[in-house]
Enzyme design. Structure first.
Site, PDB file in Angstrom:
ATOM      1  N   GLY A  71      12.771   6.677  14.880  1.00 50.17           N
ATOM      2  CA  GLY A  71      11.604   5.843  14.637  1.00 50.17           C
ATOM      3  C   GLY A  71      11.802   5.020  13.382  1.00 50.17           C
ATOM      4  O   GLY A  71      12.735   5.229  12.609  1.00 50.17           O
ATOM      5  N   SER A  72      10.910   4.057  13.174  1.00 51.72           N
ATOM      6  CA  SER A  72      10.974   3.212  11.985  1.00 51.72           C
ATOM      7  C   SER A  72       9.581   2.730  11.644  1.00 51.72           C
ATOM      8  O   SER A  72       8.657   2.797  12.455  1.00 51.72           O
ATOM      9  CB  SER A  72      11.912   2.016  12.213  1.00 51.72           C
ATOM     10  OG  SER A  72      11.416   1.200  13.264  1.00 51.72           O
ATOM     11  N   GLY A  73       9.431   2.257  10.420  1.00 51.97           N
ATOM     12  CA  GLY A  73       8.139   1.761   9.956  1.00 51.97           C
ATOM     13  C   GLY A  73       8.311   1.060   8.629  1.00 51.97           C
ATOM     14  O   GLY A  73       9.420   0.673   8.245  1.00 51.97           O
ATOM     15  N   GLY A  74       7.204   0.904   7.902  1.00 51.78           N
ATOM     16  CA  GLY A  74       7.260   0.220   6.626  1.00 51.78           C
ATOM     17  C   GLY A  74       8.114   0.935   5.606  1.00 51.78           C
ATOM     18  O   GLY A  74       8.658   0.322   4.685  1.00 51.78           O
ATOM     19  N   PHE A  75       8.272   2.255   5.763  1.00 54.25           N
ATOM     20  CA  PHE A  75       9.042   3.060   4.823  1.00 54.25           C
ATOM     21  C   PHE A  75      10.546   2.903   5.029  1.00 54.25           C
ATOM     22  O   PHE A  75      11.337   3.135   4.120  1.00 54.25           O
ATOM     23  CB  PHE A  75       8.689   4.531   4.994  1.00 54.25           C
ATOM     24  CG  PHE A  75       8.948   5.049   6.379  1.00 54.25           C
ATOM     25  CD1 PHE A  75      10.201   5.488   6.746  1.00 54.25           C
ATOM     26  CD2 PHE A  75       7.933   5.077   7.321  1.00 54.25           C
ATOM     27  CE1 PHE A  75      10.450   5.942   8.034  1.00 54.25           C
ATOM     28  CE2 PHE A  75       8.172   5.540   8.604  1.00 54.25           C
ATOM     29  CZ  PHE A  75       9.429   5.968   8.965  1.00 54.25           C
ATOM     30  N   GLY A  76      10.980   2.587   6.256  1.00 52.05           N
ATOM     31  CA  GLY A  76      12.394   2.557   6.577  1.00 52.05           C
ATOM     32  C   GLY A  76      12.626   3.085   7.983  1.00 52.05           C
ATOM     33  O   GLY A  76      11.807   2.855   8.876  1.00 52.05           O
ATOM     34  N   VAL A  78      14.249   6.461  10.565  1.00 55.34           N
ATOM     35  CA  VAL A  78      14.600   7.871  10.694  1.00 55.34           C
ATOM     36  C   VAL A  78      15.534   8.032  11.883  1.00 55.34           C
ATOM     37  O   VAL A  78      15.326   7.420  12.940  1.00 55.34           O
ATOM     38  CB  VAL A  78      13.346   8.753  10.877  1.00 55.34           C
ATOM     39  CG1 VAL A  78      13.747  10.216  11.083  1.00 55.34           C
ATOM     40  CG2 VAL A  78      12.423   8.629   9.675  1.00 55.34           C
ATOM     41  N   LYS A  91      16.811  10.001   6.863  1.00 54.49           N
ATOM     42  CA  LYS A  91      15.800   8.995   6.563  1.00 54.49           C
ATOM     43  C   LYS A  91      16.374   7.993   5.575  1.00 54.49           C
ATOM     44  O   LYS A  91      16.837   8.369   4.499  1.00 54.49           O
ATOM     45  CB  LYS A  91      14.550   9.650   5.962  1.00 54.49           C
ATOM     46  CG  LYS A  91      13.413   8.666   5.673  1.00 54.49           C
ATOM     47  CD  LYS A  91      12.159   9.406   5.248  1.00 54.49           C
ATOM     48  CE  LYS A  91      10.994   8.460   5.059  1.00 54.49           C
ATOM     49  NZ  LYS A  91       9.748   9.182   4.716  1.00 54.49           N
ATOM     50  N   ASP A 195      -0.584  11.377   1.146  1.00 50.70           N
ATOM     51  CA  ASP A 195      -0.569  10.642   2.413  1.00 50.70           C
ATOM     52  C   ASP A 195      -0.594  11.621   3.580  1.00 50.70           C
ATOM     53  O   ASP A 195       0.161  11.490   4.548  1.00 50.70           O
ATOM     54  CB  ASP A 195       0.667   9.737   2.498  1.00 50.70           C
ATOM     55  CG  ASP A 195       0.518   8.647   3.566  1.00 50.70           C
ATOM     56  OD1 ASP A 195      -0.628   8.401   4.008  1.00 50.70           O
ATOM     57  OD2 ASP A 195       1.533   8.048   3.945  1.00 50.70           O
TER      58      ASP A 195
END
Length: 335
Positions: A71-76, A78, A91, A195
């Site tokens: 998966g991916s998102g604003g954080f980077g 995985v 990660k 969070d």
């Protein structure tokens, strides 16, 4: 992306980085650079060969195989991979071009719980701020190897399986207890997650929940953490005192836990509408997820959960229970 906070809030005293950390230097490696020697932190081994209480500041990239995106998102991003014969999660923390300091602090914050071991907290195996260029990750602020805790998070269990995957009380109570135990342990060791939400709780094949994603976390040096100059984390789960710009305490995680518990019970989204409107209403008008009309709160047992929720998301953090106080209430069974 969490707001910039002092580095001393993010790492134990014995591994503070220098103020001039360099582009790719690890915060841990900086500590020993003046000695002209490599950082002597033993890499954890599997199958009981070496104690896993310590983690490594070196990732042996040649030992990392079968890398598959998860998966991916604003954080980077995985990935699932094999490392030294075991399945792990990799990660890669994204580097923000607009705020490089915030990117590095997000990476350092991920290490706040790296020295801790608990069954309900994802274990860090190794981490480094240097990601080889040949991996095509010049935009990465760092990489972290963690135990592979399962291919699903709690949000996916709540929503994506709503039509085919039952979530009875016994099951979500088990999830809630796992999260509360993880938070109790973190708070006892001076770490506030900041969070907590279903997407940041991993669920194993055995239905064991583990708290993950520490990119917004802080380490406390007293009862209250730093004032955060910008609102980080997820606004739907953000405690009102943080939205007002006050300091972080463990009770902020309890507020977020309450919102998450409501999601487990109802399998609904907590709010609808504009982000700014929701944030304003949470602070100014005590907006909270609805408990009056949902049938889950109409029974005698449901009213008990409703009372617990109202305590968890109280606007006055002093009225909220601690994570330790949550556990006895979650362990009570329906008579």
């Amino acid at each position: 992306m969490p707001s910039p906070v002092p580095v001393t809030r993010l790492l134990p005293r014995d591994i503070y980085p220098s103020t001039d950390i360099g582009v790719c230097s690890s915060p841990l490696a900086a500590r020993l650079s003046s000695h002209g020697s490599a950082l002597q932190v033993p890499a954890p081994r599997f199958h009981g060969k070496v104690s896993s209480r310590l983690w490594s500041s070196v990732i042996h990239w040649k030992e990392l195989t079968s890398v598959q995106p998860v998966g991916s998102g604003g954080f980077g991003s995985v990935y699932r991979a094999e490392y030294l014969g075991e399945t792990v999660a990799l990660k890669k923390v994204k580097k923000c071009s607009k705020n490089k300091l915030a990117s590095r602090q997000s990476f350092w914050a991920e290490l706040n719980a790296a020295h801790l071991r608990h069954a309900n907290v994802v274990r860090v195996i190794a981490a480094t701020a240097h990601v080889p260029a040949e991996l095509g990750d010049e935009g990465a602020a760092g990489a972290i190897l963690m135990e592979y805790a399962g291919g699903r998070n709690l949000r996916q269990v709540i929503y994506e399986g709503a039509e085919v995957e039952p979530l009875p009380e016994d099951r979500w109570l088990g999830f809630a207890r796992d999260v509360a135990r993880g938070l109790q342990f973190l708070h006892a060791h001076g770490v506030v997650h900041l969070d907590v939400k279903p997407a940041n709780v991993l669920v194993s094949a055995d239905d064991v929940c583990k708290v993950a994603d520490f990119g917004c976390s802080v380490r406390l040096e007293g009862d209250v953490g730093p004032l955060l100059s910008h609102v980080g984390g997820t606004y739907t789960h953000r405690a009102p005192e943080l939205l007002r710009g006050q300091g972080a305490t463990p009770k902020a995680d309890v507020y977020s836990f309450g919102i998450s518990l409501w999601q487990m019970i109802t399998r609904q989204e907590p709010y609808a509408g504009d982000r700014q409107h929701v944030m304003y209403a949470v602070v100014a008008h005590d907006l909270r997820p609805c408990v009056r009309s949902h049938p889950a709160f109409g029974t005698e047992q449901g009213r008990r959960w409703r009372t617990l929720l109202s305590r968890c998301w109280s606007g006055d953090c002093r009225c909220r229970p601690s994570a330790q106080e949550l556990l006895p209430q979650l362990e009570q069974r329906k008579s």
